[in-house]
Design a protein around this motif. Structure first.
Motif, PDB file in Angstrom:
ATOM      1  N   GLY A 184      39.857  14.150  25.877  1.00 31.40           N
ATOM      2  CA  GLY A 184      39.066  14.988  24.976  1.00 31.40           C
ATOM      3  C   GLY A 184      37.583  14.897  25.260  1.00 31.40           C
ATOM      4  N   TYR A 185      37.109  13.695  25.523  1.00 34.58           N
ATOM      5  CA  TYR A 185      35.699  13.504  25.851  1.00 34.58           C
ATOM      6  C   TYR A 185      35.346  14.206  27.160  1.00 34.58           C
ATOM      7  N   ARG A 186      36.178  14.004  28.169  1.00 31.43           N
ATOM      8  CA  ARG A 186      35.935  14.647  29.474  1.00 31.43           C
ATOM      9  C   ARG A 186      35.910  16.157  29.330  1.00 31.43           C
ATOM     10  N   ARG A 187      36.870  16.708  28.618  1.00 35.32           N
ATOM     11  CA  ARG A 187      36.945  18.165  28.459  1.00 35.32           C
ATOM     12  C   ARG A 187      35.758  18.709  27.667  1.00 35.32           C
ATOM     13  N   LEU A 188      35.310  17.977  26.647  1.00 32.50           N
ATOM     14  CA  LEU A 188      34.139  18.427  25.898  1.00 32.50           C
ATOM     15  C   LEU A 188      32.921  18.434  26.814  1.00 32.50           C
ATOM     16  N   CYS A 189      32.781  17.396  27.623  1.00 35.57           N
ATOM     17  CA  CYS A 189      31.633  17.329  28.539  1.00 35.57           C
ATOM     18  C   CYS A 189      31.680  18.435  29.590  1.00 35.57           C
ATOM     19  N   GLU A 190      32.865  18.775  30.054  1.00 40.86           N
ATOM     20  CA  GLU A 190      32.993  19.787  31.104  1.00 40.86           C
ATOM     21  C   GLU A 190      32.982  21.216  30.570  1.00 40.86           C
ATOM     22  N   THR A 191      33.649  21.435  29.447  1.00 37.55           N
ATOM     23  CA  THR A 191      33.841  22.820  29.005  1.00 37.55           C
ATOM     24  C   THR A 191      33.561  23.058  27.536  1.00 37.55           C
ATOM     25  N   ALA A 192      33.132  22.048  26.802  1.00 34.83           N
ATOM     26  CA  ALA A 192      32.909  22.127  25.357  1.00 34.83           C
ATOM     27  C   ALA A 192      34.208  22.385  24.593  1.00 34.83           C
ATOM     28  N   ALA A 193      35.341  21.989  25.162  1.00 37.31           N
ATOM     29  CA  ALA A 193      36.635  22.152  24.490  1.00 37.31           C
ATOM     30  C   ALA A 193      36.765  21.137  23.345  1.00 37.31           C
ATOM     31  N   PRO A 194      37.544  21.456  22.321  1.00 35.19           N
ATOM     32  CA  PRO A 194      37.614  20.613  21.122  1.00 35.19           C
ATOM     33  C   PRO A 194      38.616  19.454  21.101  1.00 35.19           C
ATOM     34  N   PRO A 195      39.364  19.105  22.141  1.00 36.22           N
ATOM     35  CA  PRO A 195      40.354  18.032  21.990  1.00 36.22           C
ATOM     36  C   PRO A 195      39.786  16.673  21.598  1.00 36.22           C
ATOM     37  N   LEU A 196      38.513  16.418  21.863  1.00 36.32           N
ATOM     38  CA  LEU A 196      37.919  15.141  21.481  1.00 36.32           C
ATOM     39  C   LEU A 196      38.008  14.956  19.970  1.00 36.32           C
ATOM     40  N   THR A 197      37.731  15.991  19.223  1.00 34.47           N
ATOM     41  CA  THR A 197      37.784  15.908  17.769  1.00 34.47           C
ATOM     42  C   THR A 197      39.183  15.538  17.300  1.00 34.47           C
ATOM     43  N   ALA A 198      40.200  16.167  17.837  1.00 36.17           N
ATOM     44  CA  ALA A 198      41.580  15.875  17.444  1.00 36.17           C
ATOM     45  C   ALA A 198      41.969  14.452  17.824  1.00 36.17           C
TER      46      ALA A 198
END
Length: 178
Positions: A108-122
Motif C-alpha cells: 500500500g505504501y509503495r503504491r501510494l508513492c508510485e501512483t497515489a493509490a489508496p491501498p495503504l489506508t486499507a
C-alpha cells in the motif's frame, strides 16, 4: 551479534553459553508495550489516517503516508511481540513479523508513492482494527502534576493529576473549543 556471531576463542564454554543465552533472549522477542503506549499509537495512527484522507497536496500525502507506515508497522511489531527495525530493516522485520499484514502495508505504501493509490489506508486500517481499533476525540490521558509543574493553558486539573483530552485539530491547526 552475540546470538548470531561466531565464537572465535573461548574458555570453559563461556562464549558458547553466552551465544545460547543471547539466542534465547532474541527468540523471546521484546516485551509488550504498556497499554497507554499502545493507545497513544492507535490515536496517532487514527489521526494520520484522517490526515491522509484529507491530504490533496502530493508532498503532504507522501509525508503523512510515511507516518502511517511507521506507526502502523510499530503497532504490528508490538502486536506480534516482534523485533522492530528502521531503514532497510523496517520492511525486512515487518515481513518476518507478519507476512500478510506486513506485505499489505508495504504494498500500500509503495503504491501510494508510485501512483497515489489508496491501498495503504486499507492496510493500515486493518492493523488498527487488529490492535484495538481507532481512537479519536475523547481519548484521555492523566499524569501526576509533580512531573509537569507548569500549568498547561486550557488543561483541566483535578487534585494531584492533570487531565488531557485529545481533540482533532481543524484545518487552521487549532483545537476546536480551545
Amino acid at each position: 551479534m552475540y546470538a548470531e556471531g561466531l565464537v572465535l576463542t573461548e574458555r570453559d564454554g563461556a562464549g558458547t553459553g553466552l551465544k545460547h543465552r543471547a539466542a534465547a533472549a532474541l527468540g523471546e522477542g521484546p516485551g509488550a508495550l504498556a497499554p497507554a503506549t499502545v493507545e497513544d499509537r492507535r490515536y496517532a495512527l487514527t489521526d494520520a489516517l484522517d490526515d491522509l484522507s484529507d491530504a490533496t497536496d502530493p508532498v503532504e500525502r507522501l509525508t503523512v503516508a510515511g507516518v502511517v507506515l511507521d506507526v502502523a508497522a510499530h503497532l504490528l511489531f508490538d502486536h506480534h511481540r516482534a523485533w522492530k527495525g528502521g531503514g532497510k530493516w523496517l520492511p525486512r522485520r515487518l515481513l518476518k513479523a507478519d507476512p500478510d499484514h506486513g506485505a499489505a502495508l508495504l504494498d500500500g505504501y509503495r503504491r501510494l508513492c508510485e501512483t497515489a493509490a489508496p491501498p495503504l489506508t486499507a492496510a493500515a486500517a486493518n492493523i488498527l482494527t487488529l490492535t484495538g481499533g481507532p481512537l479519536r476525540e475523547g481519548h484521555t490521558r492523566t499524569w501526576p502534576v509533580s512531573h509537569d509543574p507548569a500549568p498547561v493553558p486550557g488543561a483541566c486539573t483535578r487534585g494531584d493529576t492533570r487531565l488531557t483530552t485529545c481533540a482533532r485539530e481543524d484545518d487552521t491547526g487549532s483545537t476546536p473549543g480551545h
